[in-house]
Design an enzyme around this catalytic site. Structure first.
Site, PDB file in Angstrom:
ATOM      1  N   MET A 160      12.471  -3.364  -8.771  1.00  0.00           N
ATOM      2  CA  MET A 160      11.616  -3.688  -7.635  1.00  0.00           C
ATOM      3  C   MET A 160      10.187  -3.906  -8.123  1.00  0.00           C
ATOM      4  O   MET A 160       9.705  -5.016  -8.147  1.00  0.00           O
ATOM      5  CB  MET A 160      11.690  -2.583  -6.597  1.00  0.00           C
ATOM      6  CG  MET A 160      11.041  -2.932  -5.285  1.00  0.00           C
ATOM      7  SD  MET A 160      11.617  -1.926  -3.909  1.00  0.00           S
ATOM      8  CE  MET A 160      11.079  -0.312  -4.381  1.00  0.00           C
ATOM      9  N   CYS A 161       9.511  -2.848  -8.547  1.00  0.00           N
ATOM     10  CA  CYS A 161       8.180  -2.932  -9.173  1.00  0.00           C
ATOM     11  C   CYS A 161       7.070  -3.274  -8.186  1.00  0.00           C
ATOM     12  O   CYS A 161       7.266  -3.940  -7.187  1.00  0.00           O
ATOM     13  CB  CYS A 161       8.156  -3.920 -10.327  1.00  0.00           C
ATOM     14  SG  CYS A 161       9.303  -3.513 -11.658  1.00  0.00           S
ATOM     15  N   GLY A 162       5.885  -2.804  -8.509  1.00  0.00           N
ATOM     16  CA  GLY A 162       4.694  -3.096  -7.718  1.00  0.00           C
ATOM     17  C   GLY A 162       3.595  -3.633  -8.603  1.00  0.00           C
ATOM     18  O   GLY A 162       3.400  -3.155  -9.725  1.00  0.00           O
ATOM     19  N   ARG A 208       7.380   1.590  -5.171  1.00  0.00           N
ATOM     20  CA  ARG A 208       7.969   0.370  -5.710  1.00  0.00           C
ATOM     21  C   ARG A 208       8.264   0.507  -7.206  1.00  0.00           C
ATOM     22  O   ARG A 208       8.970  -0.338  -7.779  1.00  0.00           O
ATOM     23  CB  ARG A 208       7.049  -0.828  -5.480  1.00  0.00           C
ATOM     24  CG  ARG A 208       6.867  -1.211  -4.014  1.00  0.00           C
ATOM     25  CD  ARG A 208       6.225  -2.588  -3.903  1.00  0.00           C
ATOM     26  NE  ARG A 208       7.092  -3.609  -4.472  1.00  0.00           N
ATOM     27  CZ  ARG A 208       8.076  -4.219  -3.826  1.00  0.00           C
ATOM     28  NH1 ARG A 208       8.324  -3.913  -2.562  1.00  0.00           N
ATOM     29  NH2 ARG A 208       8.803  -5.138  -4.426  1.00  0.00           N
ATOM     30  N   THR A 255       3.405  -0.850 -11.402  1.00  0.00           N
ATOM     31  CA  THR A 255       4.266   0.320 -11.300  1.00  0.00           C
ATOM     32  C   THR A 255       5.700  -0.174 -11.470  1.00  0.00           C
ATOM     33  O   THR A 255       6.115  -1.124 -10.818  1.00  0.00           O
ATOM     34  CB  THR A 255       4.109   1.031  -9.949  1.00  0.00           C
ATOM     35  OG1 THR A 255       4.549   0.168  -8.887  1.00  0.00           O
ATOM     36  CG2 THR A 255       2.657   1.423  -9.715  1.00  0.00           C
TER      37      THR A 255
END
Length: 295
Positions: free
Chosen positions: A1-3, A32, A146
């Site tokens: 997902m990651c932010g 995230r 993130t």
């Protein structure tokens, strides 16, 4: 997902606030990507080269490192230790010799340039931010990430940002399907990668285009033709900040611009506490469209 977060300040008097603002944006994106986090800060150019290095055993690794490197280069070297990272400042033109020295000692290089410093580690974003005192950092712009790992292990080297060129780094949300073939193409041109992470391939691709004389906008446009998959890239260079999404644009993204700054977040809540956000122009970046700002 990651932010992903990014902040490009247009006004000099806002530079002391960069670390504070970017840290809050990063922490907001924790859910995230809770497994690791990183940030790249662009500060003032002193005219000297800065190399950010990392060690899992910093006390032993960094003890006397500046003196040893100074002796190897026959030139003055200063060192600032920040938790598991250290920023080495050395004369311009000594990068190749310094990199060879680090390789021999088994010391990881996070990035190099005249204004960029990179800090990244495994752990919750708030813990990473505290370890590196990110709130105290000053600069003109920065990007952060993130990570929720999906395609490779949770390690320091697997965390973002990835830096593969002088004062250039990239953060990525998504996945590339042709990264193995592109890794081979880049290697044939002399641009090598250190990890199996597809994001490093994207960063290396952009640095190769910049090395060939493209500007940031042209390098980002090239990703749309040559990199296959779904992605949002946010890129930092010494003088610039850029964003591009793939033609499908399935990964979330939002931007905001005022007279004071340009900001990026994977979600609006990362931008919600920025000063003057209520008067900002807020929009979702268009698919297959390059946005970039340079000084």
């Amino acid at each position: 997902m990651c932010g992903i977060v990014g902040l490009f300040l247009k006004k000099e008097d806002l530079r002391p606030q960069l670390g504070e603002l970017l840290t809050d944006m990063l922490i907001t994106m924790t859910d995230r990507g809770p497994d690791s986090a990183g940030i790249a800060i662009y500060g003032d150019d002193s005219g000297k080269l800065k190399i950010t290095v990392q060690s899992d055993t910093p006390d032993a690794t960094f003890e006397g490192l500046d003196a040893a490197l100074s002796a190897a280069l026959d030139a003055p070297v200063s060192m600032r230790v920040v938790d598991t990272h250290a920023v080495l400042t050395l004369p311009d033109g000594a990068e190749a010799q310094a990199r060879a020295f680090m390789a021999e000692k088994g010391i990881r290089i996070m990035g190099a340039g005249h204004s960029m410093e990179i800090y990244k580690e495994v752990g919750l974003p708030k813990d990473v931010a505290e370890r590196f005192h990110l709130r105290d950092m000053v600069g003109s712009h920065g990007i952060g990430h993130t990570r929720m790992a999906t395609e490779s292990a949770v390690t320091t080297l697997g965390a973002h940002p990835f830096s593969t060129g002088a004062d250039q780094c990239l953060v990525h949300n998504g996945s590339l399907s042709n990264h193995a073939g592109m890794r081979r193409e880049l290697a044939a041109k002399g641009f090598l990668t250190q990890t199996q992470n597809d994001t490093e391939v994207a960063a290396t691709y952009i640095s190769s285009r910049l090395a060939e004389g493209a500007n940031l906008g042209q390098a980002l446009e090239g990703t749309l033709d040559d990199l296959d998959g779904f992605f949002t890239f946010v890129v930092g260079t010494k003088n610039g900040f850029g964003v591009v999404r793939d033609p499908i644009a399935c990964k979330p993204a939002v931007m905001a611009e005022t007279d004071d700054y340009v900001a990026f977040g994977s979600e609006y809540r990362a931008l919600a506490n920025l000063p003057g956000i209520e008067n900002a122009r807020v929009w979702e970046p268009e698919p297959a469209t390059v946005y970039f700002w340079e000084r």
